[in-house]
Motif scaffolding. Structure first.
Motif, short mmCIF file in Angstrom:
data_model
loop_
_atom_site.label_atom_id
_atom_site.label_comp_id
_atom_site.label_asym_id
_atom_site.label_seq_id
_atom_site.Cartn_x
_atom_site.Cartn_y
_atom_site.Cartn_z
N GLY A 109 37.87 13.96 42.33
CA GLY A 109 36.84 14.99 42.48
C GLY A 109 36.73 15.94 41.31
O GLY A 109 36.08 16.99 41.44
N ARG A 157 35.09 17.31 38.27
CA ARG A 157 33.77 17.19 37.63
C ARG A 157 33.89 17.00 36.11
O ARG A 157 33.06 16.31 35.51
CB ARG A 157 32.92 18.43 37.93
N LEU A 160 34.43 13.25 35.67
CA LEU A 160 33.24 12.45 35.95
C LEU A 160 32.13 12.69 34.93
O LEU A 160 31.42 11.75 34.55
CB LEU A 160 32.74 12.75 37.37
N ASN A 161 32.00 13.92 34.46
CA ASN A 161 30.99 14.20 33.44
C ASN A 161 31.32 13.52 32.11
O ASN A 161 30.42 13.12 31.37
CB ASN A 161 30.86 15.71 33.23
N GLY A 199 33.97 6.17 34.87
CA GLY A 199 34.76 6.99 35.78
C GLY A 199 34.83 6.37 37.17
O GLY A 199 33.89 5.73 37.64
N VAL A 200 35.96 6.56 37.84
CA VAL A 200 36.14 6.06 39.20
C VAL A 200 35.78 7.18 40.17
O VAL A 200 36.37 8.26 40.13
CB VAL A 200 37.59 5.60 39.44
N GLN A 201 34.81 6.91 41.03
CA GLN A 201 34.35 7.91 41.98
C GLN A 201 35.43 8.21 43.03
O GLN A 201 36.23 7.33 43.38
CB GLN A 201 33.07 7.43 42.68
N THR A 202 35.43 9.43 43.50
CA THR A 202 36.45 9.85 44.46
C THR A 202 36.47 8.96 45.70
O THR A 202 37.53 8.62 46.23
CB THR A 202 36.21 11.32 44.86
N SER A 203 35.31 8.57 46.16
CA SER A 203 35.22 7.74 47.37
C SER A 203 35.84 6.37 47.18
O SER A 203 36.14 5.68 48.16
CB SER A 203 33.75 7.60 47.79
N GLN A 204 36.04 5.94 45.94
CA GLN A 204 36.58 4.60 45.67
C GLN A 204 38.10 4.62 45.49
O GLN A 204 38.72 3.55 45.44
CB GLN A 204 35.93 4.04 44.40
N HIS A 206 43.56 4.03 41.38
CA HIS A 206 42.53 3.02 41.17
C HIS A 206 42.67 1.94 42.26
O HIS A 206 43.79 1.51 42.57
CB HIS A 206 42.69 2.39 39.78
N ASN A 248 34.65 -0.43 35.28
CA ASN A 248 34.92 0.44 36.42
C ASN A 248 35.46 -0.42 37.56
O ASN A 248 35.96 -1.53 37.31
CB ASN A 248 33.64 1.19 36.84
#
Length: 447
Positions: free
Chosen positions: A105, A107, A110-111, A117-122, A133, A320
């Motif tokens: 999470g 930012r 991710l920016n 970048g690996v999204q938090t939900s993944q 990961h 990714n």
């Protein structure tokens, strides 16, 4: 055959063998001895004596391999006195730790990495700050069980961002060129006596971390550690070499005996079918970890094992979770480590596996969907004695003001992680002997 003729005949073979010069020398000389004893039953009567062989190139071969395996100044402990094993996995190329254990999470992260970048939900659940990961799924049970942990933002004493310089510094455990030996070689000295199989390097060459005065083996699998030549000559060759040194007083005799004992023990292991509890991934890394597990379970007294896996220099196509080099490499790494831990079973409590890499990568992705050489890296630990299920050490964060010229800052010294491992898991009392320039501080990763 004269010594001069022997040297000329086998010079090309020894050069071809390169790093395995000593092993090549023993093999070709052993074959020649066996041939001569077989062809000339009365060779001893005609002057083919132990002293004559020792005076020639054959002595060089046995002594050289003997010095690789064991030296006469080392006292040898019984295998059953060795209870713990250190396994060092070097991830060559500069691991992008921010792709492996991700600040969930964040930012800034991710920016900086809109495409890789690996999204938090993944992410798999790590701790309150980090996630894993999804390719690390084979290791998730060990993370949850407290037998896996990590240290982020690890820095190497060398900050050159040169693969060669950083690897050399990391494996010597010192930024000073005065320190010539590797940190694992000095660790072996601090651990005290052991068996012939006390230290091994899996693969075709000796890693820089093991270079030094302590005895160790380079193995390309247990099956590969044998005398070359047809099987029907194997016993005759060994018996011939044993006969050469029986009843003879010379420093090389103990070396030869230990060498021959190692060959004999390796042959017995190779002739015993090994059925691992878990399937290892195909390829070099899986095969190497399988071999290490086999030696640990065989109780041969293994104290230190060095393994490596390359391919982490991902300037392009890092990818990714849906594809790319990082996912592929992490899948192989996690499958190998997971199989290793499962295969060991209860013996995992007496083993510590630690990964390291020469440096980390820059925070922002580059124009080729990859990352360039950076600073702060990642270490992962697997095994007993860990304060597991969490990421240890200081976390500097990824805010622009916290970065080191665009890199994740190095907030935790690799020598502190290794120093804590050695003192708390392997009873090394004076870390200064291992890392002479460093004032050791605990990280809190080990109980």
């Amino acid at each position: 055959m004269s010594d001069l003729r022997w040297r000329g005949k086998h010079r090309a073979e020894l050069r071809r063998r390169g790093p395995n010069l000593a092993e090549a020398a023993l093999r070709v000389r052993a074959e020649q001895v066996c041939e001569e004893l077989t062809a000339q039953k009365d060779a001893w009567r005609h002057g083919f004596t132990r002293r004559r062989v020792l005076a020639g190139a054959g002595a060089v071969g046995v002594a050289a391999l003997g010095s690789q395996l064991a030296t006469t100044r080392v006292a040898f402990a019984a295998p059953e006195t060795v209870t713990r094993t250190l396994v060092v996995v070097f991830l060559r190329g500069g691991l992008d730790g921010l792709s492996v254990i991700v600040p969930a999470g964040d930012r800034n992260y991710l920016n900086a990495r809109p495409n890789i970048g690996v999204q938090t939900s993944q992410l798999l659940k790590g701790d309150n700050t980090f996630g894993l990961h999804p390719a690390l799924a084979p290791l998730e049970p060990f993370w949850k069980a407290g037998t896996m942990a990590a240290v982020h933002a690890v820095h190497n004493p060398d900050a050159s961002r040169s693969h060669f310089q950083a690897q050399d510094c990391l494996e010597r455990g010192s930024a000073s060129q005065v320190v010539r030996t590797g940190w694992l070689d000095r660790t072996l000295g601090a651990m005290g006596p052991g068996t012939t199989f006390r230290a091994i390097a899996e693969g075709g060459s000796m890693p820089r971390s093991l270079v030094g005065t302590e005895p160790k083996l380079v193995l390309d699998g247990v099956e590969g550690f044998r005398l070359s030549g047809p099987d029907y000559l194997h016993d005759k060759t060994l018996n011939a070499l044993r006969t050469l040194y029986t009843g003879f007083e010379h420093p090389v005799v103990q070396q030869a005996k230990v060498t021959l004992a190692a060959l004999d023990q390796a042959r017995k292991l190779a002739n015993t079918p090994y059925r691992p509890v878990a399937p290892y991934p195909p390829g070099g890394f899986g095969d190497q970890l399988r071999d290490v597990a086999r030696l640990i379970k065989a109780g041969v007294g293994l104290r230190v094992a060095a393994v490596e896996i390359g391919g982490w220099d991902m300037h392009t196509n890092l990818g990714n979770v849906d594809g790319g080099d990082m996912r592929n490499n992490l899948t192989a790494l996690a499958q190998g480590m997971g199989a290793f831990a499962t295969d060991l079973g209860d013996k995992l409590s007496d083993v510590t596996l630690v990964t390291m890499s020469e440096f980390g990568r820059r925070v922002a992705q580059n124009g080729n969907a990859g990352t360039d050489h950076g600073h702060g890296s990642l270490m992962m630990m697997l095994g007993g004695g860990l304060v597991g299920g969490q990421v240890h050490g200081k976390w500097p964060g990824l805010a622009p003001s916290a970065l080191d010229n665009g890199d994740l800052a190095g907030a935790n010294d690799v020598r502190d992680v290794l120093g804590e491992l050695l003192t708390r898991r392997f009873n090394v009392g004076d870390v200064k002997k291992i890392f002479p320039e460093h004032d050791f501080k605990t990280i809190g990763a080990f109980r």
